[in-house]
Design a protein around this motif. Structure first.
Motif, PDB file in Angstrom:
ATOM      1  N   THR A  38       0.832  -1.200   0.000  1.00  0.00           N
ATOM      2  CA  THR A  38       0.000   0.000   0.000  1.00  0.00           C
ATOM      3  C   THR A  38       0.874   1.260   0.000  1.00  0.00           C
ATOM      4  OG1 THR A  38      -1.706  -1.208   1.205  1.00  0.00           O
ATOM      5  CG2 THR A  38      -1.899   1.181   1.176  1.00  0.00           C
ATOM      6  N   ASP A 314      -6.009  -1.033  -4.385  1.00  0.00           N
ATOM      7  CA  ASP A 314      -5.392  -1.682  -3.236  1.00  0.00           C
ATOM      8  C   ASP A 314      -6.295  -2.810  -2.753  1.00  0.00           C
ATOM      9  OD1 ASP A 314      -3.472  -2.097  -1.317  1.00  0.00           O
ATOM     10  OD2 ASP A 314      -4.212  -0.546   0.053  1.00  0.00           O
ATOM     11  N   GLU A 315      -5.795  -4.030  -2.803  1.00  0.00           N
ATOM     12  CA  GLU A 315      -6.525  -5.201  -2.278  1.00  0.00           C
ATOM     13  C   GLU A 315      -7.853  -5.441  -2.987  1.00  0.00           C
ATOM     14  OE1 GLU A 315      -5.288  -7.135   0.077  1.00  0.00           O
ATOM     15  OE2 GLU A 315      -3.595  -5.855   0.601  1.00  0.00           O
TER      16      GLU A 315
HETATM   17 MG   LIG Z   1      -1.938  -2.760   2.298  1.00  0.00          MG
END
Ligand SMILES: [Mg+2]
Ligand SMILES: Nc1ncnc2c1ncn2[C@@H]1O[C@H](COP(=O)(O)OP(=O)(O)OP(=O)(O)O)[C@@H](O)[C@H]1O
Length: 371
Positions: A38, A314-315
């Motif tokens: 991240t 992100d993710e």
């Molecule tokens: Mg992360």
């Protein structure tokens, strides 16, 4: 494709120095929790306007115990761009460089447009109006870089007015002057929002039907609705000014401004069910949000003004089944801008095939591309 072909970080979060040479394909970052995935997306997000994807202060981004401030530099379609925090004794300031020369943030905003999706946004439909407004304003900023400064001017004027109203007796000429600034910035915000809402809705409609459902968007603010109905700046400004003036007594009692674009909410209807997004299931909300972010990126591409957006996810892949992951990657490949994705496992990105570069992230370091 609009793409970063090189990224260098110095003293940024858990990275001391890292240099990433990219070949213009999409980028997948995988690694354990806490590795720094991240942080890398956050570094890229610093190249756009605003505070980046964690809304962090400049000082928070500096690596703990670093001697100097941080820098993020990149090559984007043959332009060399960079941002950083320059520290000089007790003082520090944000610096921007374009092709080696000092530049303004507004110049950089013309060169790079960034849209992101983070796990923190998952609650946007369940949360309060301020979360949705912030989410939407972030999309507006990607389209209209001057939206951020206009919002800051609005906030400043509103705070001044609150302070004035707190005192109890108000000098009308002084209040008029502050409210004029509030109404000017407020009308600008409303027009920006209405403009972007329209292109966002068109982009939603232009997206393929399928795994990421479409939403129908409306802004509930009177000024935004007036702007959407074609009212001009002067008329929206005058109505806002009148609302502030006539609302002084009430606002004084409330201790804040009860009217204005700082109260606007974004309403989203989950089109397949016709239900408000807030009432949709967690999975439906997540899919709707992915669809909205894809539409936001698509709207930037369709606008034809400026470069295609860099997309930071992100993710986003972790909670999707294999078919949905494949559908997401296919849609990303149609957007015209480089996508950066993170996940804890490499297999999550299998369906990208040869269309992406992969990097293993561990403990603030990246290994050489593996495929
Ligand atoms: Mg992360
Ligand atoms: N200013 C800083 N200086 C040094 N380390 C930092 C700083 N800010 C954050 N970190 C550390 O960076 C590490 C990596 O964080 P990051 O959020 O990028 O991990 P991640 O790979 O995304 O993990 P996850 O899979 O859990 O999301 C964390 O351990 C965090 O403590």
């Amino acid at each position: 494709m609009t793409a970063l072909t090189r990224l260098r970080l110095k003293n940024f979060r858990n990275y001391e120095t890292v240099s990433l040479d990219l070949d213009g394909r999409h980028v997948c970052l995988y690694g354990a929790n806490g590795a720094g995935k991240t942080n890398l997306l956050e570094a890229v997000s610093q190249l756009g306007p605003g505070r980046g994807l964690r809304s962090a202060t400049l000082a928070e981004l500096t690596r703990h115990n670093a001697e100097t401030g941080w820098t993020v530099s990149a090559t984007l379609d043959d332009r060399k761009i960079g941002v950083g925090l320059e520290t000089d004794g007790a003082s520090s300031k944000r610096i921007v460089r374009i092709d080696g020369a000092p530049a303004q943030a507004s110049d950089l905003a013309e060169l790079v447009r960034i849209v992101w999706l983070t796990p923190a946004m998952d609650s946007v439909f369940r949360g309060g109006a301020s979360d949705r407004r912030r989410f939407f304003d972030r999309q507006v900023m990607a389209h209209i870089p001057s939206h951020g400064p206009a919002a800051a001017r609005y906030e400043r004027a509103m705070r001044e007015r609150n302070t004035l109203l707190e005192r109890g007796h108000v000098d009308p000429a002084w209040a008029d002057a502050i409210e004029t600034r509030m109404a000017e910035a407020g009308a600008e915000l409303a027009i920006n929002r209405a403009t972007v809402l329209e292109s966002l809705q068109s982009a939603v409609d232009a997206r393929p039907d399928g795994y990421f459902p479409k939403g129908d968007l409306t802004l509930d603010g009177a000024s935004e609705q007036a702007a959407a109905a074609g009212e001009d700046f002067k008329s929206i400004f005058e109505n806002l000014l009148e609302a502030y003036r006539s609302g002084r007594r009430r606002d004084m009692a409330a201790g804040r401004a009860l009217n204005g674009p700082h109260r606007t909410d974004l309403a989203v209807i989950h089109r397949p069910t016709g239900m408000p997004a807030g009432d949709a299931s967690t999975g439906q909300q997540k899919a709707l949000l992915i669809g909205l972010i894809l539409a936001s990126a698509k709207a930037l591409t369709l606008s034809g003004e400026g470069p295609a957006p860099i997309l930071l996810l992100d993710e986003a892949a972790a909670h999707l089944d294999a078919d949905r992951r494949a559908a997401l990657f296919d849609e990303l490949c149609d957007l015209g801008g480089q996508a950066w994705l993170t996940g804890t496992e490499k297999f999550l990105f299998e369906a990208f095939g040869e269309r992406a570069q992969r990097f293993a992230v561990s403990d603030g370091a990246l290994d050489t591309p593996t495929a």
